[in-house]
Design a protein around this motif. Sequence first.
Motif, mmCIF file in Angstrom:
data_model
loop_
_atom_site.group_PDB
_atom_site.id
_atom_site.type_symbol
_atom_site.label_atom_id
_atom_site.label_comp_id
_atom_site.label_asym_id
_atom_site.label_seq_id
_atom_site.Cartn_x
_atom_site.Cartn_y
_atom_site.Cartn_z
ATOM 1 N N ASP A 1 0.816 -1.267 -0.064
ATOM 2 C CA ASP A 1 0.005 -0.097 -0.163
ATOM 3 C C ASP A 1 0.956 1.417 -0.176
ATOM 4 O O ASP A 1 0.316 2.266 0.045
ATOM 5 C CB ASP A 1 -0.916 -0.074 1.158
ATOM 6 C CG ASP A 1 -0.297 -0.036 2.680
ATOM 7 O OD1 ASP A 1 0.927 -0.194 2.678
ATOM 8 O OD2 ASP A 1 -0.917 0.029 3.607
ATOM 9 N N GLN A 2 2.191 1.205 -0.064
ATOM 10 C CA GLN A 2 3.062 2.479 -0.305
ATOM 11 C C GLN A 2 2.441 3.243 -1.510
ATOM 12 O O GLN A 2 2.523 2.565 -2.660
ATOM 13 C CB GLN A 2 4.458 1.874 -0.129
ATOM 14 C CG GLN A 2 5.376 3.243 -0.318
ATOM 15 C CD GLN A 2 6.837 2.762 0.056
ATOM 16 O OE1 GLN A 2 7.075 2.129 0.820
ATOM 17 N NE2 GLN A 2 7.580 3.624 -0.527
ATOM 18 N N PRO A 3 2.362 4.495 -1.376
ATOM 19 C CA PRO A 3 1.970 5.154 -2.641
ATOM 20 C C PRO A 3 2.996 5.194 -3.700
ATOM 21 O O PRO A 3 4.393 4.974 -3.553
ATOM 22 C CB PRO A 3 1.969 6.734 -2.155
ATOM 23 C CG PRO A 3 1.799 6.756 -0.679
ATOM 24 C CD PRO A 3 2.484 5.294 -0.211
ATOM 25 N N PRO A 4 2.617 5.304 -4.919
ATOM 26 C CA PRO A 4 3.614 5.555 -5.919
ATOM 27 C C PRO A 4 4.678 6.652 -5.915
ATOM 28 O O PRO A 4 4.146 7.671 -5.497
ATOM 29 C CB PRO A 4 2.754 5.482 -7.188
ATOM 30 C CG PRO A 4 1.561 6.409 -6.815
ATOM 31 C CD PRO A 4 1.302 5.702 -5.258
ATOM 32 N N GLU A 5 5.853 6.479 -6.493
ATOM 33 C CA GLU A 5 6.615 7.605 -6.715
ATOM 34 C C GLU A 5 6.364 8.731 -7.714
ATOM 35 O O GLU A 5 6.535 9.710 -7.407
ATOM 36 C CB GLU A 5 8.115 7.144 -6.958
ATOM 37 C CG GLU A 5 9.019 6.621 -5.760
ATOM 38 C CD GLU A 5 8.408 5.237 -5.242
ATOM 39 O OE1 GLU A 5 8.642 4.865 -4.038
ATOM 40 O OE2 GLU A 5 7.484 4.352 -5.932
ATOM 41 N N LEU A 6 5.605 8.169 -8.819
ATOM 42 C CA LEU A 6 5.149 9.109 -9.749
ATOM 43 C C LEU A 6 3.644 8.993 -10.160
ATOM 44 O O LEU A 6 3.293 7.700 -10.199
ATOM 45 C CB LEU A 6 6.100 8.922 -11.065
ATOM 46 C CG LEU A 6 7.494 9.222 -11.287
ATOM 47 C CD1 LEU A 6 8.132 8.727 -12.355
ATOM 48 C CD2 LEU A 6 7.253 10.501 -10.895
#
Length: 159
Positions: A23-28
């Motif tokens: 569930d870590q947010p995307p970098e881009l």
Amino acid sequence: MTYPPPRYPGDQGEQSATYRPADQPPELVYPSGGTAHYLATGASTNGQFGLYRWEMGPQPSGPSPHFHRSISESFFILSGAVRIYDGRRWIDTGPGDFVHVPEGGVHAFRNESGESASMLLHFAPGAPREGYFEGLLDLADRSEEEQAEFFLRHDTFWV
């Protein structure tokens, strides 16, 4: 084939694993709604490989046929339908399908399904693809000369 020379000289091993929660947010996040998740960069793998989760929205997207001189690229489809060009033909791929493209191999990919799609992109060795992914955000604002230099710097040759 044989195993490469040892890269770790120790006798006991070490605690050096990395963990990235799902569930870590995307970098881009791209204006199209697509996202890039940096799962393992060349910097974090000592140059061995780069692994990215590439998520595409329902609108058609993806690069035209191209090749790389210094890196191989592999695709593992997680969800949806992705068309992958293998240098000879377009292949309709789905979840669980895998395509490997060695250095110099012409390839492209497209999501033309009208639905979202997700895949893993694997590059070996671990080139700094993050700069390429990030540079795509403002590529249209650059001159033709700047665009040509950008693609050359990121080992991308259009056919």
